[in-house]
Enzyme design. Sequence first.
Site, PDB file in Angstrom:
ATOM      1  N   GLY A  46       0.833  -1.192   0.000  1.00 56.76           N
ATOM      2  CA  GLY A  46       0.000   0.000   0.000  1.00 56.76           C
ATOM      3  C   GLY A  46       0.866   1.239   0.000  1.00 56.76           C
ATOM      4  O   GLY A  46       2.018   1.203   0.468  1.00 56.76           O
ATOM      5  N   GLN A  51       3.015   9.913   1.281  1.00 58.22           N
ATOM      6  CA  GLN A  51       4.304   9.214   1.324  1.00 58.22           C
ATOM      7  C   GLN A  51       5.191   9.536   0.124  1.00 58.22           C
ATOM      8  O   GLN A  51       6.373   9.169   0.107  1.00 58.22           O
ATOM      9  CB  GLN A  51       4.099   7.700   1.398  1.00 58.22           C
ATOM     10  CG  GLN A  51       3.472   7.265   2.709  1.00 58.22           C
ATOM     11  CD  GLN A  51       3.379   5.758   2.773  1.00 58.22           C
ATOM     12  OE1 GLN A  51       2.456   5.169   2.239  1.00 58.22           O
ATOM     13  NE2 GLN A  51       4.368   5.133   3.407  1.00 58.22           N
ATOM     14  N   CYS A  93       5.954  -0.017   7.578  1.00 57.76           N
ATOM     15  CA  CYS A  93       5.543   1.102   6.735  1.00 57.76           C
ATOM     16  C   CYS A  93       6.740   1.522   5.896  1.00 57.76           C
ATOM     17  O   CYS A  93       7.859   1.594   6.414  1.00 57.76           O
ATOM     18  CB  CYS A  93       5.088   2.261   7.635  1.00 57.76           C
ATOM     19  SG  CYS A  93       4.600   3.730   6.704  1.00 57.76           S
ATOM     20  N   LEU A  94       6.509   1.798   4.616  1.00 58.90           N
ATOM     21  CA  LEU A  94       7.607   2.216   3.730  1.00 58.90           C
ATOM     22  C   LEU A  94       8.262   3.499   4.227  1.00 58.90           C
ATOM     23  O   LEU A  94       9.419   3.766   3.912  1.00 58.90           O
ATOM     24  CB  LEU A  94       7.090   2.415   2.297  1.00 58.90           C
ATOM     25  CG  LEU A  94       6.551   1.157   1.599  1.00 58.90           C
ATOM     26  CD1 LEU A  94       5.989   1.523   0.231  1.00 58.90           C
ATOM     27  CD2 LEU A  94       7.628   0.090   1.467  1.00 58.90           C
ATOM     28  N   HIS A 135      -4.418   0.966   7.673  1.00 64.73           N
ATOM     29  CA  HIS A 135      -3.095   1.598   7.642  1.00 64.73           C
ATOM     30  C   HIS A 135      -3.077   2.793   6.673  1.00 64.73           C
ATOM     31  O   HIS A 135      -2.610   3.880   7.020  1.00 64.73           O
ATOM     32  CB  HIS A 135      -2.050   0.548   7.234  1.00 64.73           C
ATOM     33  CG  HIS A 135      -0.636   1.032   7.207  1.00 64.73           C
ATOM     34  ND1 HIS A 135       0.321   0.597   8.092  1.00 64.73           N
ATOM     35  CD2 HIS A 135      -0.012   1.901   6.380  1.00 64.73           C
ATOM     36  CE1 HIS A 135       1.477   1.208   7.808  1.00 64.73           C
ATOM     37  NE2 HIS A 135       1.301   1.998   6.764  1.00 64.73           N
ATOM     38  N   GLU A 136      -3.607   2.571   5.455  1.00 68.70           N
ATOM     39  CA  GLU A 136      -3.543   3.641   4.438  1.00 68.70           C
ATOM     40  C   GLU A 136      -4.491   4.797   4.765  1.00 68.70           C
ATOM     41  O   GLU A 136      -4.153   5.959   4.551  1.00 68.70           O
ATOM     42  CB  GLU A 136      -3.839   3.091   3.035  1.00 68.70           C
ATOM     43  CG  GLU A 136      -2.855   2.017   2.550  1.00 68.70           C
ATOM     44  CD  GLU A 136      -1.386   2.379   2.727  1.00 68.70           C
ATOM     45  OE1 GLU A 136      -1.033   3.566   2.608  1.00 68.70           O
ATOM     46  OE2 GLU A 136      -0.584   1.475   3.018  1.00 68.70           O
ATOM     47  N   HIS A 139      -2.910   6.965   7.213  1.00 64.85           N
ATOM     48  CA  HIS A 139      -1.929   7.867   6.578  1.00 64.85           C
ATOM     49  C   HIS A 139      -2.603   9.149   6.096  1.00 64.85           C
ATOM     50  O   HIS A 139      -2.066  10.242   6.251  1.00 64.85           O
ATOM     51  CB  HIS A 139      -1.319   7.195   5.334  1.00 64.85           C
ATOM     52  CG  HIS A 139      -0.032   6.476   5.596  1.00 64.85           C
ATOM     53  ND1 HIS A 139       1.072   7.090   6.127  1.00 64.85           N
ATOM     54  CD2 HIS A 139       0.345   5.194   5.362  1.00 64.85           C
ATOM     55  CE1 HIS A 139       2.068   6.216   6.232  1.00 64.85           C
ATOM     56  NE2 HIS A 139       1.646   5.046   5.779  1.00 64.85           N
TER      57      HIS A 139
HETATM   58 NI    NI Z   1       2.603   3.201   5.726  1.00 64.47          NI
END
Ligand code: NI
Length: 171
Positions: A46, A51, A93-94, A135-136, A139
């Site tokens: 995701g 991000q 998380c990236l 999660h997304e 964000h």
């Molecule tokens: Ni993330």
Amino acid sequence: MVHPIVKLFDPVLEREAETVMEFDTLELHKLLADMFESMYAAKGVGLAAPQIGIARKIAVIDTSVGENPADKLVLINPKILRLEGKQTGEEGCLSIPGFREQVTRAKRATMKAQNAKGEWFEMTGEDLLARAFQHEIDHLNGKLYIKHISALKRDLIKRKVKKLVKAGEWK
Ligand code: NI
């Protein structure tokens, strides 16, 4: 085009993104293509627009990590409608590379979102997809997954990242 991923401590990750008002534009389609490309390059399931430094309520998800085109999802202006049950599992998380923590989330999540054309749709996800929705969407509301772990663990991660920043190793 692959965009660099914005990392922890960048303020764009900690504020609510803006609602998308224009749909089906060339610019939006290009942004979505870039988001999928950037997500696959980073091997994520995701990616939220903040991000890549774009504070707009857009997220892409693909729990098959590029294996199954039918799993590609675009969520624009998404909202959680219902959360049911519980699951506890490892989450990362990236934007916080190198760290993973046990996070408890709802097992089933129903959300509504707009697609690239602006049409609303509703979808229920279970397990990994439910986790990705939560999660997304977090964000897009300026919330990182470390908000869901203990303050002690969160401070430890922040301290470690600050050391990496100092050493010039947080890029
Ligand atoms: Ni993330």
